[in-house]
Design a protein around this motif. Structure first.
Motif, PDB file in Angstrom:
ATOM      1  N   UNK A  13     -12.673  -3.344  -3.328  1.00 31.61           N
ATOM      2  CA  UNK A  13     -11.832  -2.671  -2.697  1.00 31.61           C
ATOM      3  C   UNK A  13     -11.431  -3.599  -1.404  1.00 31.61           C
ATOM      4  N   UNK A  14     -10.237  -3.918  -1.098  1.00 37.92           N
ATOM      5  CA  UNK A  14      -9.877  -4.587   0.247  1.00 37.92           C
ATOM      6  C   UNK A  14      -9.153  -3.892   1.068  1.00 37.92           C
ATOM      7  N   UNK A  15      -8.634  -2.882   0.832  1.00 37.03           N
ATOM      8  CA  UNK A  15      -7.982  -2.210   1.775  1.00 37.03           C
ATOM      9  C   UNK A  15      -6.972  -1.000   1.189  1.00 37.03           C
ATOM     10  N   UNK A  16      -6.381  -0.034   2.044  1.00 41.46           N
ATOM     11  CA  UNK A  16      -5.760   1.075   1.495  1.00 41.46           C
ATOM     12  C   UNK A  16      -4.289   0.723   1.970  1.00 41.46           C
ATOM     13  N   UNK A  17      -3.244   1.691   1.375  1.00 39.32           N
ATOM     14  CA  UNK A  17      -1.801   1.528   2.067  1.00 39.32           C
ATOM     15  C   UNK A  17      -1.308   2.923   1.503  1.00 39.32           C
ATOM     16  N   UNK A  18      -0.228   3.507   2.164  1.00 41.47           N
ATOM     17  CA  UNK A  18       0.513   4.798   2.006  1.00 41.47           C
ATOM     18  C   UNK A  18       1.555   4.266   1.099  1.00 41.47           C
ATOM     19  N   UNK A  19       2.169   3.139   0.918  1.00 40.90           N
ATOM     20  CA  UNK A  19       3.194   2.768  -0.037  1.00 40.90           C
ATOM     21  C   UNK A  19       4.455   3.588   0.607  1.00 40.90           C
ATOM     22  N   UNK A  20       4.567   3.353   1.778  1.00 40.61           N
ATOM     23  CA  UNK A  20       5.666   4.281   2.744  1.00 40.61           C
ATOM     24  C   UNK A  20       7.002   3.782   2.449  1.00 40.61           C
ATOM     25  N   UNK A  21       7.201   2.690   1.814  1.00 46.20           N
ATOM     26  CA  UNK A  21       8.645   1.818   1.624  1.00 46.20           C
ATOM     27  C   UNK A  21       8.812   2.073  -0.084  1.00 46.20           C
TER      28      UNK A  21
END
Length: 127
Positions: A13-21
């Motif tokens: 795991x390198x991070x997170x995102x909210x995939x907002x676009x």
């Protein structure tokens, strides 16, 4: 709708995102990467691409700006641990402004089920 997606690279795991676009008709989502590893950035991405024969689309060392082609070992999972599958996952950005992950070509109906807010926002543009 603030879902948080896990970003894994080679199983780590390198991070997170909210995939907002999104580009809903194209089945594309993207989002800012919130890194969970200390050394994540231009050098990390460039070194990873070099050692794993990943094609780099753009590389501007003086600005520490990079854009990758598809990285097969880049996996994005939703809160239910379901992999968000598309035809390609890429990273782009620069150290000074942050990095973004893009997932291309997510098929329907999964796209509509996972990202109903993006589909709705797209449809609202034509009302």
């Amino acid at each position: 709708m603030n879902k948080k997606y896990k970003i894994l690279l080679n199983g780590q795991e390198i991070g997170t995102t909210q995939l907002e676009k999104a580009d809903a008709p194209m089945g594309v989502v993207s989002g800012q990467i919130k890194s969970t590893i200390q050394n994540f950035g231009y050098k990390f991405i460039k070194d990873f691409c070099r050692s794993n024969q990943i094609e780099i689309a753009d590389d501007y060392p003086e600005d520490k700006l990079i854009s990758t082609m598809t990285i097969d070992s880049l996996i994005i999972k939703n809160e239910s641990d379901t992999v968000i599958k598309g035809i390609g996952n890429q990273i782009s950005g620069m150290d000074s402004e942050g990095f973004e992950i893009t997932i291309l070509g997510i098929s329907y109906p999964f796209y509509e089920e996972e990202f109903p807010h993006h589909v709705k926002a797209y449809n609202e543009m034509f009302k």
